[in-house]
Design a protein around this motif. Structure first.
Motif, short mmCIF file in Angstrom:
data_model
loop_
_atom_site.label_atom_id
_atom_site.label_comp_id
_atom_site.label_asym_id
_atom_site.label_seq_id
_atom_site.Cartn_x
_atom_site.Cartn_y
_atom_site.Cartn_z
N LYS A 1 -0.04 12.05 -7.81
CA LYS A 1 0.10 10.72 -7.20
C LYS A 1 1.06 9.91 -8.07
O LYS A 1 0.65 9.19 -8.98
CB LYS A 1 -1.26 10.04 -7.10
CG LYS A 1 -2.22 10.77 -6.17
CD LYS A 1 -3.54 10.04 -6.08
CE LYS A 1 -4.46 10.73 -5.06
NZ LYS A 1 -5.77 10.08 -5.00
N GLY B 1 0.78 5.52 -11.85
CA GLY B 1 1.12 5.18 -10.47
C GLY B 1 0.48 3.92 -9.94
O GLY B 1 0.56 3.64 -8.74
N ARG B 2 -0.16 3.16 -10.84
CA ARG B 2 -0.78 1.90 -10.40
C ARG B 2 -0.31 0.75 -11.30
O ARG B 2 0.08 0.96 -12.44
CB ARG B 2 -2.31 1.99 -10.51
CG ARG B 2 -2.92 2.91 -9.46
CD ARG B 2 -4.39 3.14 -9.76
NE ARG B 2 -5.04 3.77 -8.63
CZ ARG B 2 -5.69 3.10 -7.68
NH1 ARG B 2 -5.81 1.79 -7.73
NH2 ARG B 2 -6.23 3.75 -6.67
N SER C 1 2.17 4.72 -1.27
CA SER C 1 1.84 5.89 -2.07
C SER C 1 2.97 6.89 -1.99
O SER C 1 3.65 7.01 -0.95
CB SER C 1 0.55 6.55 -1.57
OG SER C 1 -0.56 5.70 -1.83
N LYS C 2 3.20 7.57 -3.10
CA LYS C 2 4.13 8.68 -3.12
C LYS C 2 3.43 9.85 -3.78
O LYS C 2 3.10 9.80 -4.97
CB LYS C 2 5.40 8.31 -3.90
CG LYS C 2 6.39 9.45 -4.04
CD LYS C 2 7.02 9.83 -2.71
CE LYS C 2 8.01 10.96 -2.85
NZ LYS C 2 8.55 11.37 -1.54
N HIS C 3 3.14 10.86 -2.99
CA HIS C 3 2.43 12.03 -3.50
C HIS C 3 3.36 13.23 -3.48
O HIS C 3 4.11 13.42 -2.54
CB HIS C 3 1.20 12.33 -2.63
CG HIS C 3 0.17 11.25 -2.67
ND1 HIS C 3 -0.92 11.23 -1.84
CD2 HIS C 3 0.07 10.13 -3.44
CE1 HIS C 3 -1.65 10.15 -2.10
NE2 HIS C 3 -1.07 9.47 -3.06
N LEU D 1 2.95 7.39 -7.19
CA LEU D 1 2.56 6.00 -6.93
C LEU D 1 1.32 6.06 -6.05
O LEU D 1 1.26 6.84 -5.10
CB LEU D 1 3.66 5.21 -6.22
CG LEU D 1 4.89 4.83 -7.04
CD1 LEU D 1 5.85 4.02 -6.18
CD2 LEU D 1 4.56 4.06 -8.31
N ASP D 2 0.36 5.20 -6.38
CA ASP D 2 -0.95 5.31 -5.75
C ASP D 2 -1.36 3.95 -5.18
O ASP D 2 -1.77 3.06 -5.92
CB ASP D 2 -1.94 5.78 -6.82
CG ASP D 2 -3.29 6.15 -6.25
OD1 ASP D 2 -3.39 6.27 -5.02
OD2 ASP D 2 -4.23 6.31 -7.04
N ASN D 3 -1.17 3.78 -3.88
CA ASN D 3 -1.58 2.54 -3.20
C ASN D 3 -1.01 1.31 -3.90
O ASN D 3 -1.74 0.42 -4.33
CB ASN D 3 -3.10 2.48 -3.14
CG ASN D 3 -3.58 1.52 -2.06
OD1 ASN D 3 -2.86 1.28 -1.08
ND2 ASN D 3 -4.75 0.98 -2.23
N THR E 1 5.18 8.46 0.91
CA THR E 1 4.23 9.27 1.67
C THR E 1 3.48 8.39 2.68
O THR E 1 3.23 8.80 3.81
CB THR E 1 3.21 9.93 0.70
OG1 THR E 1 3.93 10.59 -0.34
CG2 THR E 1 2.33 10.92 1.42
N GLY F 1 5.37 6.51 -13.10
CA GLY F 1 5.86 6.24 -11.74
C GLY F 1 7.04 5.28 -11.67
O GLY F 1 7.44 4.87 -10.57
N ASN G 1 0.82 -1.22 0.00
CA ASN G 1 0.00 0.00 0.00
C ASN G 1 0.85 1.26 0.00
O ASN G 1 0.61 2.20 0.78
CB ASN G 1 -0.93 0.02 1.22
CG ASN G 1 -1.79 -1.24 1.29
OD1 ASN G 1 -1.61 -2.07 2.16
ND2 ASN G 1 -2.67 -1.39 0.33
#
Ligand SMILES: Nc1ncnc2c1ncn2[C@@H]1O[C@H](COP(=O)(O)OP(=O)(O)O)[C@@H](O)[C@H]1O
Ligand SMILES: [Mg+2]
Length: 239
Positions: A24, A219-220, A12-14, A26-28, A63, A48, A10
């Motif tokens: 975002k 990011g996914r 994330s990098k915001h 990377l997103d989850n 994040t 990403g 999980n």
């Protein structure tokens, strides 16, 4: 021998841009990469890929979420330990080589070996340059080398520490495909030394060298498995 399995949970990098906009990168994001795997990370520009390498290499902090590499919880470790972790665990190959222009090929490689406190660093650096086929070029400065040769110096520098994880960000980005193939072959061969190799590319043809392709979009992860059109030997790759 210790294992350096990579486990992202999980993550994330915001990036906060200005007062209201958030990127975002990377997103989850969750993924497991086992020690000794050769994996291609495929995705268009901005998806990403570099962020993923930077997080695994502890060049940046997530994040949220957790990142384990072997027994290291790198989402929690302090700056000084991040430095040690990077030095001991990660060999980076950057897209634009990032060689020191005023150091010879040998000095570029030996410098990294010295930082990592490798014994007999000069000899190790020479051997590493020989491995990538540059034994005759060790006194050359970067500007006296072709793009492919510079990239091989960058690879020698990543290999000299004998780190268990190699992160290669678009390693063939600047190269014609014949030179690119040599570079890719060198990277894939690292599997025989029980290294984990992550190769980032935006090129679907190149991704076919691996048995596992992790495909990113915005990011996914959009797919994770064998290349859709099948794995091909590096000698047959063209792009
Ligand atoms: N330091 C940063 N500050 C703000 N946005 C960033 C930063 N680094 C990356 N990004 C944004 O995050 C997204 C993913 O970037 P990146 O990981 O470099 O993608 P890729 O390597 O796949 O091209 C992009 O939209 C990029 O603009
Ligand atoms: Mg990138």
């Amino acid at each position: 021998m210790s294992n350096f399995n990579i486990r992202l949970q999980n993550v994330s990098k915001h990036y906060v841009m200005g007062s209201s906009s958030i990127v975002k990168a990377l997103d989850n994001f969750s993924v497991n990469i086992d020690h000794g795997e050769v994996v291609v990370v495929l995705g268009p520009s901005g998806s990403g890929k570099t962020t993923l390498l930077n997080l695994i290499g502890a060049l940046e902090n997530a994040t949220s979420g957790t990142i384990h590499v072997g027994t290291n919880d790198i989402s929690r470790i302090k700056r000084q330990k991040q430095f040690t972790y990077r030095r001991e665990t990660i060999g980076f190959i950057f897209q634009t080589f990032n060689l020191f222009p005023t150091l010879s090929a040998l000095e570029n490689v030996q410098y990294v070996a010295d930082l990592a406190k490798i014994k007999h660093s000069k000899q190790k650096a020479i051997e590493s340059l020989q491995t990538v086929g540059l034994g005759e070029r060790i006194r050359h400065f970067p500007h006296q080398l072709s793009g492919g040769e510079q990239q091989r110096v960058a690879i020698a520098r990543a290999l000299v520490k004998d780190a268990p994880i190699i992160l290669a960000d678009e390693p063939t980005g600047e190269l014609d495909f014949r030179t690119g193939r040599q570079i890719l072959r060198l990277l894939v061969e690292q599997k025989q030394m029980r290294k984990t190799v992550l190769i980032v590319t935006h090129n679907r043809e190149i991704s076919r060298l691996a048995h596992r392709v992790i495909e990113l979009q915005a990011g996914r992860i959009v797919s994770d498995g064998p290349p859709k059109d099948g794995t091909v030997s590096i000698d047959k790759l063209e792009w």
